[in-house]
Design a protein around this motif. Structure first.
Motif, mmCIF file in Angstrom:
data_model
loop_
_atom_site.group_PDB
_atom_site.id
_atom_site.type_symbol
_atom_site.label_atom_id
_atom_site.label_comp_id
_atom_site.label_asym_id
_atom_site.label_seq_id
_atom_site.Cartn_x
_atom_site.Cartn_y
_atom_site.Cartn_z
ATOM 1 N N ILE A 95 67.856 -37.456 -69.958
ATOM 2 C CA ILE A 95 68.073 -37.983 -71.309
ATOM 3 C C ILE A 95 69.519 -37.781 -71.725
ATOM 4 C CG2 ILE A 95 67.476 -37.623 -73.733
ATOM 5 C CD1 ILE A 95 64.649 -36.934 -72.817
ATOM 6 N N TYR A 134 71.832 -40.148 -69.615
ATOM 7 C CA TYR A 134 71.782 -41.556 -70.034
ATOM 8 C C TYR A 134 72.434 -41.759 -71.389
ATOM 9 C CZ TYR A 134 68.806 -43.110 -66.192
ATOM 10 O OH TYR A 134 68.319 -43.451 -64.945
ATOM 11 N N SER A 135 72.292 -40.784 -72.292
ATOM 12 C CA SER A 135 72.946 -40.934 -73.602
ATOM 13 C C SER A 135 74.466 -40.913 -73.442
ATOM 14 C CB SER A 135 72.482 -39.848 -74.548
ATOM 15 O OG SER A 135 72.877 -38.575 -74.063
ATOM 16 N N ILE A 154 71.048 -37.577 -80.026
ATOM 17 C CA ILE A 154 70.243 -37.417 -78.804
ATOM 18 C C ILE A 154 70.874 -36.387 -77.872
ATOM 19 C CG2 ILE A 154 69.480 -38.591 -76.697
ATOM 20 C CD1 ILE A 154 69.094 -41.129 -78.379
ATOM 21 N N SER A 211 69.113 -32.922 -77.043
ATOM 22 C CA SER A 211 68.771 -32.658 -75.639
ATOM 23 C C SER A 211 69.442 -31.382 -75.152
ATOM 24 C CB SER A 211 69.175 -33.838 -74.764
ATOM 25 O OG SER A 211 70.600 -34.027 -74.800
#
Length: 416
Positions: free
Chosen positions: A284, A287-288, A309, A313
């Protein structure tokens, strides 16, 4: 300073009870024996006095049927009674009239007739003339058993035998009983101590086992309890106590084992869950970051959402790492003891923190020489990393974080 009383243990109380019972029984047996012997000797003495009176009556020519049980007056006085065969050494005879002694005499150890002290005359004159033996105290002569019989003309004869032999025999028996009682008490205490010690052996084993259990680290859960207490006979009080204690010990062992298994499952679940969550959280975050680094122009709200995010995370990653660390620490693995270069460890930990938070200012102050300590390198690194993570998370961007390594004198004055 007041001395503390010795503890009243069960063994001591039992021995005291045994000693008390032995003393009580010995006292009762001794008193009954001495009293019985004394009564028998006194009865024999009374019989001898009665026989002496009868012999005197026969010797002096008494005719009981005609004179109504009255002795004639002998012309020789008191010595006539003392010449009768069978009179013991120390015997005293007296002729009494009107509560006054007319004449009296005694037999000495050589069998000769002697005059007794004048001081005993009133005592002999006070003896009742009913042919009933009585005990009298004749001053320095001691105790005597005396009997008086009436004669013609208002006279009466008094015959007295010494009680020295009776008293000596009674005293000898009392001493013998006392010596036997003391020996019996000593033997009873020794034998009782052995019996009580053997009887309380299971109780001592219960105490030792309970002490061992109390010293075990039961908080760890995975402990080995001592063996059960041997039980000789379950029908006795001590046997029932040992049986109940063994049953309780079994319940404790089963409870500890069940708790350990449950805690092991929880630790395994936390460790597995933490390990499994690390990969998706890293994905996560990756990808962010990849989306934010895309060449195209992103709307402000999307950029804000991607930043949230990434931060969440990162926070979740730290929580997962903490859970994994707690699971590993809860396993109770032993710490290693080795020389650790604390300077190098702090420099490496600060370098990792600088990579994780480049927006903070990190500064390290270490001495020129190495600072070494004895400990577990992995655990020390975790401690330093957690401290730096707290400084990174709980301070705003641009905060200067200073890590200093120095030697601090110990309380004894030696370097630490």
């Amino acid at each position: 300073m007041r001395r503390r009383r010795a503890p009243q243990t069960l063994r001591r109380r039992l021995l005291v009870v045994i000693a008390g019972l032995v003393v009580l029984v010995s006292a009762i047996v001794g008193l009954v024996s001495v009293a019985s012997l004394h009564d028998q000797l006194m009865a024999r003495m009374d019989a001898q006095l009665v026989q002496a009176t009868d012999r005197a009556a026969r010797t002096l020519g008494e005719e009981r049927e005609e004179r109504e049980d009255r002795l004639p007056l002998p012309p020789e006085g008191a010595e006539a009674l003392l010449r009768i065969p069978g009179q013991p050494v120390g015997a005293i005879a007296a002729l009494v009239t009107d509560r006054a002694v007319v004449t009296f005499g005694a037999i000495d150890e050589e069998g000769d007739f002697v005059d007794p002290p004048e001081a005993i005359a009133p005592v002999l004159a006070s003896v009742p003339t009913d042919r009933t033996p009585v005990t009298v105290e004749l001053d320095e002569l001691g105790e005597y058993r005396a009997i008086a019989a009436p004669t013609d003309g208002g006279f009466s004869f008094v015959v007295a035998f010494p009680l020295a032999e009776v008293n000596a025999t009674t005293a000898q028996l009392a001493v013998t009983v006392g010596v036997v009682a003391i020996a019996g008490l000593a033997a009873a205490l020794v034998l009782g101590a052995v019996i009580v010690r053997r009887a309380l052996v299971p109780l001592d084993r219960v105490t030792q086992t309970a002490t061992l259990v109390s010293e075990l680290p039961l908080a760890r859960g995975d402990v080995e309890l001592p063996d059960e207490v041997p039980v000789d006979d379950e029908r006795t009080e001590v046997g029932r106590l040992a049986t109940s204690f063994n049953r309780m010990l079994g319940h404790v062992a089963a409870s500890l084992s069940a708790r350990e298994q449950s805690e092991r499952k929880v630790r395994r679940f936390v460790a597995d869950a933490s390990h499994e969550l690390r990969t998706p959280l890293a994905s996560i975050r990756g990808y962010s970051e990849l989306t934010r680094l895309h060449g195209g122009e992103l709307p402000p709200d999307v950029v804000h959402a991607l930043g949230r995010i990434e931060s969440e995370s990162l926070r979740m990653t730290e929580l997962v790492e903490d859970l994994l660390l707690l699971a590993r620490l809860d396993e109770g693995r032993e710490l290693r003891r080795e020389q650790v270069d604390l300077t190098r460890l702090v420099i490496d930990a600060v370098g990792d923190a600088q990579v994780a938070a480049p927006d903070h200012e990190w500064r390290v102050e270490v001495p020129d020489d190495e600072v070494t300590v004895t400990g577990d390198a992995g655990r020390l690194h975790q401690v330093v990393a957690n401290l730096l993570a707290n400084a990174r998370v709980h301070t705003p961007e641009g905060t200067e974080v200073v890590v200093r390594v120095a030697r601090v004198p110990a309380a004894s004055g030696a370097p630490a």
